[in-house]
Design a protein around this motif. Structure first.
Motif, PDB file in Angstrom:
ATOM      1  N   UNK A   1       0.869  -1.162   0.000  1.00 25.34           N
ATOM      2  CA  UNK A   1       0.000   0.000   0.000  1.00 25.34           C
ATOM      3  C   UNK A   1       0.916   1.224   0.000  1.00 25.34           C
ATOM      4  N   UNK A   2       0.417   2.414  -0.262  1.00 23.37           N
ATOM      5  CA  UNK A   2       1.316   3.568  -0.366  1.00 23.37           C
ATOM      6  C   UNK A   2       2.185   3.815   0.859  1.00 23.37           C
ATOM      7  N   UNK A   3       1.786   3.332   2.021  1.00 30.32           N
ATOM      8  CA  UNK A   3       2.546   3.620   3.238  1.00 30.32           C
ATOM      9  C   UNK A   3       3.278   2.409   3.811  1.00 30.32           C
ATOM     10  N   UNK A   4       3.157   1.237   3.181  1.00 33.75           N
ATOM     11  CA  UNK A   4       3.763   0.049   3.776  1.00 33.75           C
ATOM     12  C   UNK A   4       4.001  -1.032   2.719  1.00 33.75           C
ATOM     13  N   UNK A   5       5.062  -1.818   2.948  1.00 27.32           N
ATOM     14  CA  UNK A   5       5.375  -2.973   2.105  1.00 27.32           C
ATOM     15  C   UNK A   5       5.611  -4.169   3.019  1.00 27.32           C
ATOM     16  N   UNK A   6       4.953  -5.284   2.739  1.00 29.28           N
ATOM     17  CA  UNK A   6       5.143  -6.526   3.492  1.00 29.28           C
ATOM     18  C   UNK A   6       5.503  -7.628   2.500  1.00 29.28           C
ATOM     19  N   UNK A   7       6.631  -8.293   2.735  1.00 34.53           N
ATOM     20  CA  UNK A   7       7.087  -9.373   1.860  1.00 34.53           C
ATOM     21  C   UNK A   7       7.320 -10.632   2.689  1.00 34.53           C
ATOM     22  N   UNK A   8       6.746 -11.727   2.243  1.00 36.73           N
ATOM     23  CA  UNK A   8       6.994 -13.038   2.844  1.00 36.73           C
ATOM     24  C   UNK A   8       7.472 -13.987   1.756  1.00 36.73           C
ATOM     25  N   UNK A   9       8.656 -14.532   1.951  1.00 32.98           N
ATOM     26  CA  UNK A   9       9.234 -15.485   1.003  1.00 32.98           C
ATOM     27  C   UNK A   9       9.246 -16.873   1.631  1.00 32.98           C
ATOM     28  N   UNK A  10       8.714 -17.848   0.904  1.00 29.94           N
ATOM     29  CA  UNK A  10       8.794 -19.237   1.338  1.00 29.94           C
ATOM     30  C   UNK A  10       9.859 -19.930   0.493  1.00 29.94           C
ATOM     31  N   UNK A  11      10.933 -20.371   1.159  1.00 28.73           N
ATOM     32  CA  UNK A  11      12.035 -20.997   0.446  1.00 28.73           C
ATOM     33  C   UNK A  11      11.750 -22.478   0.184  1.00 28.73           C
ATOM     34  N   UNK A  12      12.461 -23.094  -0.742  1.00 30.94           N
ATOM     35  CA  UNK A  12      12.216 -24.510  -1.075  1.00 30.94           C
ATOM     36  C   UNK A  12      12.350 -25.453   0.115  1.00 30.94           C
ATOM     37  N   UNK A  13      13.188 -25.105   1.102  1.00 32.08           N
ATOM     38  CA  UNK A  13      13.355 -25.974   2.267  1.00 32.08           C
ATOM     39  C   UNK A  13      12.303 -25.725   3.338  1.00 32.08           C
ATOM     40  N   UNK A  14      11.323 -24.851   3.061  1.00 33.02           N
ATOM     41  CA  UNK A  14      10.242 -24.588   3.994  1.00 33.02           C
ATOM     42  C   UNK A  14      10.464 -23.393   4.902  1.00 33.02           C
ATOM     43  N   UNK A  15      11.642 -22.780   4.866  1.00 35.94           N
ATOM     44  CA  UNK A  15      11.911 -21.616   5.713  1.00 35.94           C
ATOM     45  C   UNK A  15      11.094 -20.419   5.228  1.00 35.94           C
ATOM     46  N   UNK A  16      10.510 -19.686   6.189  1.00 33.67           N
ATOM     47  CA  UNK A  16       9.700 -18.512   5.875  1.00 33.67           C
ATOM     48  C   UNK A  16      10.473 -17.259   6.265  1.00 33.67           C
ATOM     49  N   UNK A  17      10.587 -16.312   5.329  1.00 31.76           N
ATOM     50  CA  UNK A  17      11.283 -15.058   5.568  1.00 31.76           C
ATOM     51  C   UNK A  17      10.289 -13.920   5.382  1.00 31.76           C
ATOM     52  N   UNK A  18      10.188 -13.061   6.392  1.00 36.95           N
ATOM     53  CA  UNK A  18       9.224 -11.958   6.340  1.00 36.95           C
ATOM     54  C   UNK A  18       9.868 -10.670   6.829  1.00 36.95           C
ATOM     55  N   UNK A  19       9.604  -9.583   6.121  1.00 37.56           N
ATOM     56  CA  UNK A  19      10.027  -8.257   6.568  1.00 37.56           C
ATOM     57  C   UNK A  19       8.991  -7.239   6.138  1.00 37.56           C
ATOM     58  N   UNK A  20       8.932  -6.138   6.907  1.00 40.26           N
ATOM     59  CA  UNK A  20       7.976  -5.062   6.645  1.00 40.26           C
ATOM     60  C   UNK A  20       8.734  -3.746   6.562  1.00 40.26           C
ATOM     61  N   UNK A  21       8.290  -2.852   5.705  1.00 39.37           N
ATOM     62  CA  UNK A  21       8.930  -1.549   5.556  1.00 39.37           C
ATOM     63  C   UNK A  21       7.859  -0.448   5.582  1.00 39.37           C
ATOM     64  N   UNK A  22       8.059   0.551   6.424  1.00 41.14           N
ATOM     65  CA  UNK A  22       7.189   1.731   6.444  1.00 41.14           C
ATOM     66  C   UNK A  22       7.670   2.701   5.370  1.00 41.14           C
ATOM     67  N   UNK A  23       6.793   3.079   4.462  1.00 38.22           N
ATOM     68  CA  UNK A  23       7.152   3.932   3.330  1.00 38.22           C
ATOM     69  C   UNK A  23       6.615   5.340   3.571  1.00 38.22           C
ATOM     70  N   UNK A  24       7.475   6.337   3.402  1.00 42.55           N
ATOM     71  CA  UNK A  24       7.083   7.730   3.624  1.00 42.55           C
ATOM     72  C   UNK A  24       7.235   8.600   2.368  1.00 42.55           C
ATOM     73  N   UNK A  25       7.709   8.031   1.291  1.00 45.12           N
ATOM     74  CA  UNK A  25       7.935   8.813   0.061  1.00 45.12           C
ATOM     75  C   UNK A  25       7.256   8.148  -1.115  1.00 45.12           C
ATOM     76  N   UNK A  26       5.954   7.896  -1.001  1.00 43.55           N
ATOM     77  CA  UNK A  26       5.241   7.172  -2.063  1.00 43.55           C
ATOM     78  C   UNK A  26       4.509   8.090  -3.029  1.00 43.55           C
ATOM     79  N   UNK A  27       4.660   9.400  -2.888  1.00 47.34           N
ATOM     80  CA  UNK A  27       3.884  10.316  -3.723  1.00 47.34           C
ATOM     81  C   UNK A  27       4.730  11.084  -4.719  1.00 47.34           C
ATOM     82  N   UNK A  28       6.024  10.787  -4.780  1.00 48.03           N
ATOM     83  CA  UNK A  28       6.888  11.441  -5.752  1.00 48.03           C
ATOM     84  C   UNK A  28       6.739  10.777  -7.118  1.00 48.03           C
ATOM     85  N   UNK A  29       7.248  11.448  -8.149  1.00 51.16           N
ATOM     86  CA  UNK A  29       7.162  10.904  -9.497  1.00 51.16           C
ATOM     87  C   UNK A  29       8.455  11.206 -10.242  1.00 51.16           C
ATOM     88  N   UNK A  30       9.112  10.159 -10.694  1.00 53.10           N
ATOM     89  CA  UNK A  30      10.327  10.291 -11.487  1.00 53.10           C
ATOM     90  C   UNK A  30      10.320   9.138 -12.490  1.00 53.10           C
TER      91      UNK A  30
END
Length: 261
Positions: A58-87
């Motif tokens: 969403x414009x203010x947050x990113x959540x990523x969860x990766x499931x690896x082939x061996x079953x390990x789950x990796x998750x991280x979240x990022x708070x986004x504060x610059x989602x309204x710029x344009x380049x």
């Protein structure tokens, strides 16, 4: 030997998520759609070797969860504060980087370095100044103003440029910046109207207001709605409406004060 290989693999897994989050933040900060950001991060995760990718943006947050082939789950979240710029130049370069990685994955360190080079490129202040002044003057003339109106509107663009460069980075939020910029711009144009009797104040003010109107934000909100990203669309639309209201409040406050002076 096997132990060292496992440690290197674990280190790579620990480092890929922050880079993907940086990539997502750079995409949002360059004007990418929510769908594009989610799709790009998912494809890059699969290219890295993930068995399953779950990406929520969403414009203010990113959540990523990766499931690896061996079953390990990796998750991280990022708070986004610059989602309204344009380049869009930077957006094109980030898209090309993601395509290169998906075609032939390369080390995470190289991906991070190439992304850092792309995001480190900044538009010079002089180029930004010229753009602000030309846009403000051109809009004033486009909406029926004279050459004099265009020149005065360009000077208003100079004021807005100064606030954008020096005040916006230390401002607490976009709402305060929009109010202050519109208020000072309104006072400047009102004062110019008294100094130059033949000046068309309304056309001059329209030219400067066009620099502050959240038009792209509204367009992105409608685009998100059409693509099915209703949460992102609602967030962007509500923010755009708020900023538009603050813009009107700042201009009307300046006009009210100028009328009584």
């Amino acid at each position: 030997m096997e132990k060292e290989q496992c440690e290197q693999e674990k280190k790579g897994r620990d480092s890929i998520l922050p880079v993907l989050l940086d990539m997502g933040e750079a995409l949002l900060g360059s004007g990418a759609e929510i769908y594009r950001a989610e799709d790009t991060l998912s494809r890059m995760g699969y290219a890295y070797g993930a068995a399953a990718m779950n990406v929520f943006v969403i414009p203010s947050s990113i959540v990523i969860t990766m499931e690896m082939p061996d079953g390990e789950m990796l998750t991280q979240t990022r708070r986004v504060r610059t989602a309204n710029a344009n380049d869009f130049t930077r957006l094109d370069e980030i898209n090309e980087l993601s395509r290169d990685y998906c075609r032939s994955p390369f080390p995470v360190e190289e991906l991070q370095e190439r992304l850092r080079k792309i995001t480190g490129q900044k538009v010079s202040r002089m180029e930004l100044l010229v753009g602000f002044m030309i846009a403000a003057g051109a809009f004033a003339v486009f909406f029926g103003g004279t050459a004099q109106d265009g020149v005065i509107s360009a000077l208003g663009g100079l004021l807005i440029w100064g606030l954008q460069v020096y005040f916006a980075p230390i401002c607490m939020n976009d709402t305060v910046y929009t109010f202050l910029a519109s208020f000072l711009m309104g006072l400047l144009v009102s004062a110019a109207g008294r100094i130059f009797p033949g000046l068309h104040v309304d056309q001059v003010m329209i030219g400067d207001i066009m620099l502050l109107i959240p038009g792209i934000m509204i367009t992105n909100a409608i685009r998100d709605f059409l693509l099915g990203d209703t949460i992102s669309g609602a967030l962007r639309l509500s923010q755009a409406v708020l900023l538009a209201g603050i813009l009107v409040l700042g201009v009307m406050s300046a006009l009210g004060i100028a009328r009584w002076m």
